[in-house]
Enzyme design. Structure first.
Site, short mmCIF file in Angstrom:
data_model
loop_
_atom_site.label_atom_id
_atom_site.label_comp_id
_atom_site.label_asym_id
_atom_site.label_seq_id
_atom_site.Cartn_x
_atom_site.Cartn_y
_atom_site.Cartn_z
CB SER A 135 -0.08 21.50 -7.27
OG SER A 135 0.71 20.43 -6.87
CG ASP A 166 -18.15 22.39 10.49
OD1 ASP A 166 -17.28 21.74 11.10
OD2 ASP A 166 -17.92 23.47 9.93
CB VAL A 199 -14.92 21.40 8.27
CG1 VAL A 199 -13.73 22.25 7.86
CG2 VAL A 199 -15.63 20.85 7.04
CG ASP A 216 -2.44 20.07 0.00
OD1 ASP A 216 -2.09 18.90 -0.29
OD2 ASP A 216 -2.25 21.03 -0.77
CG HIS A 233 -2.77 18.81 -3.78
ND1 HIS A 233 -1.94 19.77 -3.25
CD2 HIS A 233 -2.27 18.54 -5.01
CE1 HIS A 233 -0.99 20.06 -4.11
NE2 HIS A 233 -1.17 19.34 -5.20
#
Ligand code: CA
Length: 544
Positions: free
Chosen positions: A185, A261, A263, A416, A455
């Site tokens: 970050s 899946d 994702v 993110d 994130h």
């Protein structure tokens, strides 16, 4: 090379002619004596031998259990307005792995990263972290303190790094063999800044979810807040609908990568249109309400909600030229987690004002009453980039870092909700061009994408991995990482592993065995013919 660079500096600083530098542990300075060390612009406030056991850092409520170490508290004042606090924790000689690790910060920080220091110390590193030159996450510190803004933006990390090298050298009787920086970050921003501005500081750098396109990201935060709030400042899209969006997006786009899946491997391939979730107009037979008014139900989006979400996906464009200023947020990042930071809540929906509006008030316009509704994205961006270019770390030519022998591992989560991964990928793609193409760039700089990671961690995708060890293999043994082994846990139990592949490769399921085991995936470069569909359907979204 680091050693050579600062050797003259050190000799000038440490006029102890009789001191013989050897790797032997006994030649180091006793911890308490480090307080007498003299380094220009650095004040060593304390040096304390700290026994193994519980240690409660300042500002932390719970004690952390640590091995024995020498704790050095110091302040750097590279300018008369600087007050850069930092700490160096040094293991005893027999526990030291011979390396220095600098750890990064989060947000506008103003706090030493004790938790990250503890992780490094336990692994045998001498570790260093800074408060970046101010206290707290509030940005008022920059008002009338331009040097403190510079300290925050890039100088503090360099100051702590140079000083830590000297302090560790004095404590151990020799320099650290290698220096590493690890951050995510804002820490990722710091990592990129170090690679670009101070290429001699570190031998290896891990840059996670880097917020290094800082100025434009800040403009995008403001734009997103305005898009997601009514004129009187009320959130337009409630949390349950952020979750509805993520669920619908995943339903629509999960299979685009060939494996259902939960994702989405690459959300750039997903073009789910939130209008698919639009609430139907109330038809005949409704007992109440106007015949035209759409219903605002939990399972659908009102027209203003659809509009707001489209703006979040589309990103900020220059109102005069139409050119993109900053990418939108990825589909799949809307609201997958209960933790506010793992959704659009923490940085867009929940704040009562645009996140980081202090950048405009205290850093840029020096007007605490600056009204964000007066922003001109064309004029004000040009002004910010001319006035505060050092706030970002977007130099793409990394030749000095490469020549130093530096290695850079960058990673980011494809889901993110804070730092859009599309921007990170765009930087890498541009850097590849500037640094001699993909093969040349990969010799010192590799990017690893984490599908379904939020994130810096979290999310439905595998999000725990050890980038530092992979980096060390690269720096110290010449073994460049082809992939990072990542795991996903639920309630502390690992339930999925998968390789994070070296971009632009992706992890492809081999077709047999468990889809939750990394061994059943290979990293492949997708055939150029693989269609990147621009349809808005991508599947069958759930109907309201
Ligand atoms: Ca999938």
């Amino acid at each position: 090379m680091t050693r050579r660079l600062i050797a003259g500096f050190v000799l000038a600083l440490l006029p102890v002619a009789s001191e013989v530098v050897t790797p032997a542990a006994s030649n180091g300075t006793a911890c308490s004596s480090l307080a007498a060390l003299t380094i220009p612009t650095i004040t060593i406030r304390s040096a304390t031998a700290t026994p193994a056991g519980p240690f409660t850092p300042p500002g932390i409520s719970n004690a952390i259990t640590l091995p024995a170490f020498c704790r050095v508290e110091a302040t750097g004042r590279p300018t008369t307005d600087s007050e850069i606090k930092f700490e160096v924790w040094i293991p005893p000689a027999d526990a030291w792995n011979g390396k220095l690790e600098g750890v990064g910060n989060g947000g506008y920080s103003g706090a030493i990263g004790y938790a990250a220091m503890a992780l490094g110390l336990r692994r045998g590193y001498a570790v260093v972290s800074t408060d970046t030159g101010h206290a707290g996450d509030d940005m008022k510190f920059g008002q009338a303190h331009p040097e403190k803004i510079v300290d925050w933006a890039y100088r503090s990390v360099h100051v702590m790094t140079e000083a830590a090298k000297l302090i560790v050298r004095d404590a151990q009787g020799r320099f650290a063999d290698k220096a590493y920086f690890v951050g995510c970050s804002s820490g990722g921003h710091q990592a990129m800044s170090e690679a670009q501005r101070y290429p001699e500081d570190y031998d290896g750098i891990v840059a996670g979810d880097p917020a290094h396109n800082r100025i434009r990201q800040t403009f995008a935060f403001l734009y997103s807040w305005v898009a997601m709030h009514t004129a009187d400042g009320k959130p337009i899209v409630p949390m349950n609908k952020l979750q509805l969006l993520t669920k619908s997006v995943v339903d629509a786009c999960d299979a685009l990568d060939g494996l259902k899946d939960g994702v989405i491997d690459d959300p750039r391939r997903c073009h789910f249109d939130p209008a698919k979730l639009a609430c139907p107009a109330t038809g005949a037979g409704q007992a109440t309400g106007s015949a035209q008014a759409p219903r605002d139900e939990a399972t659908c989006l009102t027209a203003p909600q659809v509009d707001a979400v489209r703006k979040m996906y589309d990103g900020l464009k220059n109102p005069r030229t139409g050119e993109p200023i900053f990418t939108g947020w990825p589909r799949g990042s809307e609201g997958f987690g209960d933790n506010p930071i793992q959704s659009w809540r923490q940085y867009v929906v929940d704040p009562p004002e645009p996140m980081r509006v202090g950048f405009f008030r205290y850093f840029l316009f020096h007007d605490p009453n600056w009204d964000y509704r007066t922003i001109d994205y064309d004029r004000d961006l040009a002004y910010a980039e001319q006035k505060l270019p050092f706030m970002s770390a977007v130099e793409k030519d990394l030749t000095p870092f490469r020549k130093h022998g530096g290695k850079l591992v960058m990673y980011t989560g494809w889901a993110d909700p804070v730092v859009p991964p599309q921007d990170t990928v765009a930087y890498y793609d541009a850097a590849v061009k500037v640094n001699g193409g993909l093969e040349k760039t990969r010799e010192f700089y590799r990017l690893f994408m984490a599908p379904g990671m939020g994130h810096c961690s979290g999310g439905p995708g595998p999000n725990q991995f050890d980038a530092l060890t992979a980096l060390e293999q690269w720096v110290e043994k010449g073994v460049a990482p082809e992939k990072l082994l990542a795991s996903h846990s639920t309630n502390g139990k690992i339930d999925r592993t998968r390789p994070l592949c070296m971009y632009p490769q992706v992890a492809r399921y081999k077709g047999t065995g468990s889809a939750d085991e990394a061994a059943n995936f290979s990293c492949v470069t997708e055939a150029p013919s693989t269609p990147v569909r621009r349809s808005n359907t991508g599947g069958a979204p759930s109907k309201p």
